[in-house]
Write an enzyme that holds these catalytic residues in place. Structure first.
Site, PDB file in Angstrom:
ATOM      1  N   SER A 153       0.860  -1.187   0.000  1.00 28.86           N
ATOM      2  CA  SER A 153       0.000   0.000   0.000  1.00 28.86           C
ATOM      3  C   SER A 153       0.888   1.226   0.000  1.00 28.86           C
ATOM      4  O   SER A 153       2.084   1.148   0.325  1.00 28.86           O
ATOM      5  CB  SER A 153      -0.872  -0.015   1.262  1.00 28.86           C
ATOM      6  OG  SER A 153      -1.470   1.240   1.502  1.00 28.86           O
ATOM      7  N   TYR A 166      -2.304  -0.961  10.263  1.00 28.18           N
ATOM      8  CA  TYR A 166      -2.322  -1.291   8.835  1.00 28.18           C
ATOM      9  C   TYR A 166      -1.052  -0.805   8.153  1.00 28.18           C
ATOM     10  O   TYR A 166      -0.404  -1.540   7.405  1.00 28.18           O
ATOM     11  CB  TYR A 166      -3.552  -0.664   8.163  1.00 28.18           C
ATOM     12  CG  TYR A 166      -3.685  -1.035   6.704  1.00 28.18           C
ATOM     13  CD1 TYR A 166      -4.232  -2.258   6.333  1.00 28.18           C
ATOM     14  CD2 TYR A 166      -3.265  -0.160   5.693  1.00 28.18           C
ATOM     15  CE1 TYR A 166      -4.352  -2.606   4.992  1.00 28.18           C
ATOM     16  CE2 TYR A 166      -3.384  -0.499   4.361  1.00 28.18           C
ATOM     17  CZ  TYR A 166      -3.929  -1.725   4.010  1.00 28.18           C
ATOM     18  OH  TYR A 166      -4.033  -2.073   2.684  1.00 28.18           O
TER      19      TYR A 166
END
Length: 245
Positions: A153, A166
């Site tokens: 990401s 995350y």
């Protein structure tokens, strides 16, 4: 990678595992791989969603997929070992694995991160990817050209406020990919990670509820990179984090 040409049957005779195959990017990847000739192994936690993908692949004339119902949050090391052994027995080898399943957790100030959310996010996004890779690599080494693909990401290369567990998990994912890629650099196994970018998925909608998803790339839009990394065209590409957009 938007411009990579996905040739018909470029994945013919390949066996590819996709985690998180029931929805979003994983679902689209499974459908695309099957359309291009691969036999797909669908792994996810919701059987009904996997069955829907299975039915769609069959309806489109693809090879019969396999279904592996497994929740990465509760799975054990032995579950992954048994799965890899079954793949080896049924198919002889594994050409590709797209480790796509992830958990967002919660977007919150760092000092407010709930311990259980932290533990679950690290378990799904890091520990499960590690255990999956350990179990799958011996079966992947039986293939002529194998491709292991992780999912990162934008917050996996630069930390961002409120993204907590995350973001940390995606930093770890990139590190895990690099370690494995370096270790198997002289083998038939290539290892990379994809940063899909802003894509219209349910996870993205959870993170950005006010965002107009019609302005985003769709999972289908970003498939060229997903196909490239599973095709033999990428056999000399390893150790990279590649942006799909």
């Amino acid at each position: 990678m938007f411009n990579y040409t996905m040739k018909d049957n470029c994945l013919a005779k390949k066996v590819i595992l996709v985690t998180g195959a029931g929805s979003g990017i994983g679902r689209q990847a499974a459908l695309t791989y099957a359309k291009l000739g691969a036999t797909v192994i669908l792994l996810g936690k919701t059987v009904q969603k996997l069955e829907q993908v299975y039915d769609e692949i069959i309806a489109n004339g693809g090879a019969e997929p396999a279904i592996v119902p497994l929740d990465l949050k509760g799975a054990t090391q032995q579950n992954y070992i048994d799965m890899s052994s079954t793949i080896a027995q049924q198919f002889g080898h594994l050409d590709g694995a797209l480790l796509n399943a992830s958990m967002l957790g919660e977007l919150t100030p760092y000092t407010h991160i709930h311990q259980q959310i932290w533990d679950d996010t690290i378990k799904v996004n890091v520990t499960a990817q590690h255990l999956l890779s350990q179990a799958l690599i011996p079966t992947m080494l039986k293939a002529d050209n194998a491709s292991l693909v992780f999912t990162s990401s934008g917050v996996g290369s630069k930390g961002r406020a409120y993204w907590g567990a995350y973001s940390v998990s995606k930093f770890a994912t990139e590190g895990l990919m690099q370690v494995i890629a370096d270790e198997y650099d002289e083998s038939n196994l290539r290892v990379n990670a994809i940063n899909p970018g802003a894509t219209a998925t349910a996870m993205r909608a959870t993170a950005y509820p006010a965002e107009d998803q019609s302005t985003l790339a769709t999972p289908e839009d970003i498939m060229p990179l997903y196909v490239y990394l599973m095709s033999d065209d990428s056999q000399n590409t390893t150790g990279q984090v590649i942006k799909a957009q």
